[in-house]
Design an enzyme around this catalytic site. Structure first.
Site, PDB file in Angstrom:
ATOM      1  N   ARG A  48      48.065  39.735  47.548  1.00  0.00           N
ATOM      2  CA  ARG A  48      46.995  40.225  46.682  1.00  0.00           C
ATOM      3  C   ARG A  48      47.286  41.666  46.326  1.00  0.00           C
ATOM      4  O   ARG A  48      47.668  42.461  47.180  1.00  0.00           O
ATOM      5  CB  ARG A  48      45.642  40.133  47.380  1.00  0.00           C
ATOM      6  N   HIS A  50      45.174  44.662  45.191  1.00  0.00           N
ATOM      7  CA  HIS A  50      43.748  44.995  45.209  1.00  0.00           C
ATOM      8  C   HIS A  50      43.577  46.474  44.875  1.00  0.00           C
ATOM      9  O   HIS A  50      44.159  47.323  45.526  1.00  0.00           O
ATOM     10  CB  HIS A  50      43.187  44.699  46.601  1.00  0.00           C
ATOM     11  N   SER A  51      42.777  46.754  43.870  1.00  0.00           N
ATOM     12  CA  SER A  51      42.492  48.142  43.511  1.00  0.00           C
ATOM     13  C   SER A  51      41.290  48.643  44.298  1.00  0.00           C
ATOM     14  O   SER A  51      40.301  47.925  44.473  1.00  0.00           O
ATOM     15  CB  SER A  51      42.229  48.271  42.012  1.00  0.00           C
ATOM     16  N   CYS A  64      29.541  43.975  42.746  1.00  0.00           N
ATOM     17  CA  CYS A  64      30.861  43.435  42.415  1.00  0.00           C
ATOM     18  C   CYS A  64      31.288  42.466  43.507  1.00  0.00           C
ATOM     19  O   CYS A  64      30.602  42.289  44.498  1.00  0.00           O
ATOM     20  CB  CYS A  64      31.876  44.572  42.257  1.00  0.00           C
ATOM     21  N   GLN A  69      36.409  39.832  48.038  1.00  0.00           N
ATOM     22  CA  GLN A  69      37.763  39.407  47.649  1.00  0.00           C
ATOM     23  C   GLN A  69      38.803  39.952  48.623  1.00  0.00           C
ATOM     24  O   GLN A  69      39.737  39.241  48.998  1.00  0.00           O
ATOM     25  CB  GLN A  69      38.087  39.865  46.234  1.00  0.00           C
ATOM     26  N   ARG A  93      38.402  50.553  38.137  1.00  0.00           N
ATOM     27  CA  ARG A  93      39.358  50.082  37.121  1.00  0.00           C
ATOM     28  C   ARG A  93      40.131  51.244  36.510  1.00  0.00           C
ATOM     29  O   ARG A  93      40.446  51.256  35.329  1.00  0.00           O
ATOM     30  CB  ARG A  93      38.659  49.276  36.025  1.00  0.00           C
ATOM     31  N   THR A 113      29.587  45.786  32.186  1.00  0.00           N
ATOM     32  CA  THR A 113      30.625  46.651  32.754  1.00  0.00           C
ATOM     33  C   THR A 113      31.636  47.126  31.698  1.00  0.00           C
ATOM     34  O   THR A 113      32.084  48.268  31.729  1.00  0.00           O
ATOM     35  CB  THR A 113      31.335  45.952  33.938  1.00  0.00           C
ATOM     36  N   ASP A 125      39.619  48.403  31.109  1.00  0.00           N
ATOM     37  CA  ASP A 125      40.432  48.370  32.332  1.00  0.00           C
ATOM     38  C   ASP A 125      41.633  49.287  32.132  1.00  0.00           C
ATOM     39  O   ASP A 125      42.481  49.029  31.282  1.00  0.00           O
ATOM     40  CB  ASP A 125      40.887  46.941  32.627  1.00  0.00           C
ATOM     41  N   ARG A 127      43.721  50.253  34.715  1.00  0.00           N
ATOM     42  CA  ARG A 127      44.636  50.162  35.851  1.00  0.00           C
ATOM     43  C   ARG A 127      46.059  49.877  35.390  1.00  0.00           C
ATOM     44  O   ARG A 127      46.273  49.242  34.367  1.00  0.00           O
ATOM     45  CB  ARG A 127      44.179  49.059  36.808  1.00  0.00           C
ATOM     46  N   THR A 148      44.763  35.932  42.590  1.00  0.00           N
ATOM     47  CA  THR A 148      44.072  36.649  41.518  1.00  0.00           C
ATOM     48  C   THR A 148      43.407  35.672  40.566  1.00  0.00           C
ATOM     49  O   THR A 148      43.798  34.510  40.482  1.00  0.00           O
ATOM     50  CB  THR A 148      45.028  37.565  40.727  1.00  0.00           C
TER      51      THR A 148
END
Length: 193
Positions: A48, A50-51, A64, A69, A93, A113, A125, A127, A148
């Protein structure tokens, strides 16, 4: 390669005893990876990307699905006995923590969002995933089975040279507070079931 792997140690968790790896980027940001088992073989690794989400991961926000997750990914990897989680410092993000709080305030006024980010002057987004590709190289991970639901993340990783062999569905329970957020991700950002 611009990223440096600077330290590794054991991180006992409720799920498993992971190896925790600390990375330094040229911009001064620090990122971490959790690995379990031998991830350097040719066999694809369950993983994964993951941010960071301080509100969801550490403060248990129900707005969220980030915390659940992350937890679910750790559990799935522990069950498999092998895998990796890359934890990238890309809060909100990519807009940062304070701007994320501002975006939350806009959502409190009725915006979703995506609209909240845009009214603050940001893309939905922001990222980037090149750093994830470098982390995987430094960890000698050759092939990934990616946990994901985000098609943009999948494509960005592949474009950065990551050999993603499979997308593994990664759904968690929706709450009354996260329903609109998740519906917006599906409708406006193409998140997959």
């Amino acid at each position: 390669m611009t990223l440096k792997l600077v330290a590794s140690t054991v991180l006992p968790t409720p799920f498993a005893d992971f190896q925790l790896h600390g990375f330094e980027a040229p911009d001064g940001k620090e990122h971490v990876a959790l690995t379990l088992g031998d991830v350097t073989t040719a066999e694809p690794v369950l993983g994964r990307v993951h941010s960071e989400c301080l509100t969801g991961d550490a403060l248990f926000s129900l707005r969220c699905d980030c915390g659940p997750q992350l937890e679910a990914a750790m559990q799935k990897i522990a069950n498999e006995g092998r895998g990796v989680i890359l934890y990238l410092r890309q809060e909100g993000r990519g807009i940062g923590l304070i701007n994320k709080i501002r975006a939350y305030a806009e959502q409190d006024k009725g915006l979703d969002t995506v609209e909240a980010n845009e009214i603050l002057g940001f893309l939905p987004d922001m990222r980037e995933y090149d750093i994830a590709a470098e982390m995987l190289q430094l960890l000698d991970i050759k092939q990934l089975r990616l946990l994901t639901n985000n098609p943009r993340k999948l494509k960005a990783l592949q474009d950065a040279g990551v050999n993603v062999l499979e997308r593994v569905q990664h759904r968690v329970k929706t709450t009354a507070h996260s329903h609109r957020y998740l519906a917006t991700k599906a409708a406006k950002m193409g998140h997959m079931p």
